[in-house]
Design an enzyme around this catalytic site. Structure first.
Site, mmCIF file in Angstrom:
data_model
loop_
_atom_site.group_PDB
_atom_site.id
_atom_site.type_symbol
_atom_site.label_atom_id
_atom_site.label_comp_id
_atom_site.label_asym_id
_atom_site.label_seq_id
_atom_site.Cartn_x
_atom_site.Cartn_y
_atom_site.Cartn_z
ATOM 1 N N CYS A 1 5.651 -0.070 -3.758
ATOM 2 C CA CYS A 1 6.471 -0.163 -4.423
ATOM 3 C C CYS A 1 5.870 0.297 -5.774
ATOM 4 O O CYS A 1 4.700 0.050 -5.492
ATOM 5 C CB CYS A 1 6.829 -1.274 -4.834
ATOM 6 S SG CYS A 1 7.979 -2.294 -3.288
ATOM 7 N N GLY B 1 7.030 4.825 -4.943
ATOM 8 C CA GLY B 1 8.705 4.239 -3.972
ATOM 9 C C GLY B 1 9.657 5.193 -4.203
ATOM 10 O O GLY B 1 10.075 5.580 -5.707
ATOM 11 N N ASN C 1 5.089 -5.611 -6.037
ATOM 12 C CA ASN C 1 4.725 -4.905 -5.532
ATOM 13 C C ASN C 1 3.556 -5.506 -4.230
ATOM 14 O O ASN C 1 3.354 -6.157 -5.124
ATOM 15 C CB ASN C 1 3.976 -3.620 -6.163
ATOM 16 C CG ASN C 1 3.451 -3.068 -5.321
ATOM 17 O OD1 ASN C 1 2.026 -1.828 -5.439
ATOM 18 N ND2 ASN C 1 3.669 -2.745 -4.304
ATOM 19 N N GLY C 2 4.246 -5.511 -3.402
ATOM 20 C CA GLY C 2 3.079 -7.008 -2.244
ATOM 21 C C GLY C 2 3.725 -7.053 -1.426
ATOM 22 O O GLY C 2 4.733 -6.666 -0.292
ATOM 23 N N TYR D 1 -5.403 7.686 -0.092
ATOM 24 C CA TYR D 1 -3.890 8.780 -0.416
ATOM 25 C C TYR D 1 -2.831 8.169 -1.721
ATOM 26 O O TYR D 1 -2.230 8.734 -2.572
ATOM 27 C CB TYR D 1 -3.697 8.100 0.686
ATOM 28 C CG TYR D 1 -1.618 9.090 0.877
ATOM 29 C CD1 TYR D 1 -1.792 10.379 1.573
ATOM 30 C CD2 TYR D 1 -0.938 7.764 0.871
ATOM 31 C CE1 TYR D 1 -0.117 10.537 1.303
ATOM 32 C CE2 TYR D 1 0.835 7.832 1.241
ATOM 33 C CZ TYR D 1 0.817 9.088 1.210
ATOM 34 O OH TYR D 1 2.127 9.854 0.893
#
Ligand code: AMP
Length: 483
Positions: free
Chosen positions: A15, A42, A116-117, A261
């Site tokens: 995210c 996302g 996010n996580g 990436y």
């Protein structure tokens, strides 16, 4: 954010988050632009919540890209002095509206939250909260954080965060919106990124914002100030910006795959511009495994920067051996192997004039299942390539990520249980070399002790990650619970 009901091909999320406090300005629009810049983190759903000082919280979230979820009317309806935003990326299915963010809760206090996580102790926390009669509407671990904060009796949101933070285990770069502040906090290991930005010149006094990546700041004319420190709680409010470090002394473990990436190449993380770091990965890749060749071609776009670095080091020309159709969504996220294969063909078309009769060095950033590079090699051979030498600017991925990046399951990873030679044979390449872990850290000018490289090494920085509390156990243990 991660799914509690996540299992194997189920959704696992990566995210992007954003937060801003800028009274008198169109905070929803600024959040909208910032989310555009974070879209790569996302593509499944997007949302923005805004709040007016001592007023209501308004949230709009839905499945789809940022450009699909919001239009002019939606942005106008999101009035406020402060805003948070979220983009979510999951692999398949169960991507219902309830799991889109920001999550809004109105328990002891009202708040909106974007995360996010991934929490590795989500099952325990969820159990405790359910027992205490706390209802849940989504199946995400992010709602656990929201519920813990919204039900907390502490007077201030900062005290609630300080208290709750010590109970969370795993990765969490989080932004919270209340009726008078945006509060951002990062887990004590600093697993996922989160940075602070500053906008000058709006009305003389600076406005502050936070984002997963600095490319979001560039988009809205903000400048990167610094990263949020692991265990730090940052408050953006009418008093400006305040910081409180509530946890510390843990092993730092920033995700090394962000550099390889995941993050955008124009983002800066930990003082490094990723584009430059990826170029160095390519240079070192060549030093580790040179080969007689005619031309270097990237697998676009994720291999571009490393291919340029490799070509520089090799003194070889770099060319576009593939043209990428930019309108095909990421192949990685498509369910089922057949669709994924078709996705690769739709996405890349080889240029015979560049590759026919040539000995090629083909550079990609990483191999997960091997779907992409197997097709890439075949397409190049069909287009007349004389030799195909694969060079990958990451070590072999052999272990799943439990901290918020979809890495598939061990069994699906082509490098799991195979030697490099066996992977090379599976992909049909003439040679294959993966960047070594040492080479990777050399490219980053960083030490292993401050990073998480569990997807390569299997060494998870948080005790208990791979055990009963790991993400893949959640699906089996947790029934679907809806309030
Ligand atoms: P695969 O085809 O399964 O080997 O996937 C590898 C390709 O997907 C690489 O070329 C990467 O650019 C991309 N990739 C790697 N990791 C991820 C990830 N966690 N999510 C989405 N795409 C990824």
């Amino acid at each position: 954010m991660a799914q509690l009901l996540d299992h194997r091909d189920g959704p696992r999320d990566e995210c992007g988050v954003f937060g801003i406090f800028a009274p008198g300005h169109d905070v929803a629009r600024l959040a909208y632009f910032a989310l555009f810049a974070l879209q790569h983190r996302g593509q499944e759903s997007a949302g923005i919540a805004t709040a007016t000082h001592h007023g209501n919280i308004i949230a709009l979230r839905d499945q789809g890209l940022v450009s699909q979820v919001f239009d002019e009317n939606a942005l106008r309806s999101l009035a406020g002095d402060m805003a948070i935003g979220h983009v979510r990326y999951s692999t398949t299915g169960a991507s219902d509206w309830e799991n889109a963010q920001p999550i809004v809760r109105d328990d002891n206090r009202m708040l909106a939250l974007a995360h996010n996580g991934n929490l590795i102790n989500a099952v325990e926390l969820h159990g405790e909260l359910r027992e205490a009669g706390v209802p849940f509407r989504s199946t995400s671990d992010s709602e656990i954080i929201a519920a813990l904060l919204a039900t907390h009796r502490a007077e201030s949101i900062q005290d609630a965060v300080a208290n709750v933070l010590s109970r969370l285990r795993g990765a969490f770069s989080t932004v919270v919106l209340t009726d008078d502040a945006v509060v951002a906090f990062r887990d004590p290991h600093g697993l996922r990124p989160l940075s602070i930005g500053r906008i000058d010149g709006l009305d003389g006094s600076p406005a502050w914002c936070v984002a997963s990546e600095s490319c979001a700041f560039d988009m809205i004319g903000a400048t990167l100030v610094r990263d949020v420190a692991p265990g730090e709680v940052v408050t953006l409010s009418a008093s400006g910006i305040e910081s409180r470090v509530v946890a510390g002394g843990e092993r730092r473990a920033f995700c090394v795959f962000e550099y390889i990436y995941f993050a955008r190449p124009d983002s800066r993380m930990g003082g490094t511009v990723l584009q430059a770091a990826r170029g160095r990965m390519g240079e070192i890749l060549w030093r580790e495994a040179p080969v007689e060749a005619d031309v270097v071609i990237p697998v676009p776009d994720s291999g571009n920067a490393a291919a340029r670095g490799l070509a520089r080091a090799a003194g070889l020309p770099a060319d576009d051996g593939f043209i990428k159709n930019r309108y095909v969504a990421r192949t990685f996220i498509q369910p089922g192997q057949e669709l994924r294969r078709q996705g690769v063909r739709m996405k890349f078309n080889p240029v015979p004039e560049v590759v026919a009769g040539k000995r090629l060095v083909v550079v990609d950033d990483s191999i997960v299942r091997g779907t992409t590079d197997r097709q890439i090699v075949q397409m190049l051979r069909d287009a007349g390539a004389a030799e195909v030498h694969l060079r990958i600017s990451a070590p072999p991925i052999k272990h799943p990520c439990h901290y918020g990046i979809d890495m598939s399951t061990r069994e699906e990873m082509i490098a799991h249980g195979r030697t490099v030679q066996q992977v090379c044979a599976e992909l049909g390449a003439d040679s294959l070399h993966y960047l070594s872990l040492e080479g990777l850290y050399e490219a980053l000018s960083a030490g292993r002790s401050e990073h998480c490289d569990a997807c390569f090494s299997g060494e998870y920085p948080l005790a208990g990650t791979d055990g009963a509390n790991g993400k893949f156990a959640l699906a089996r243990e947790l029934p679907l619970v809806r309030a």
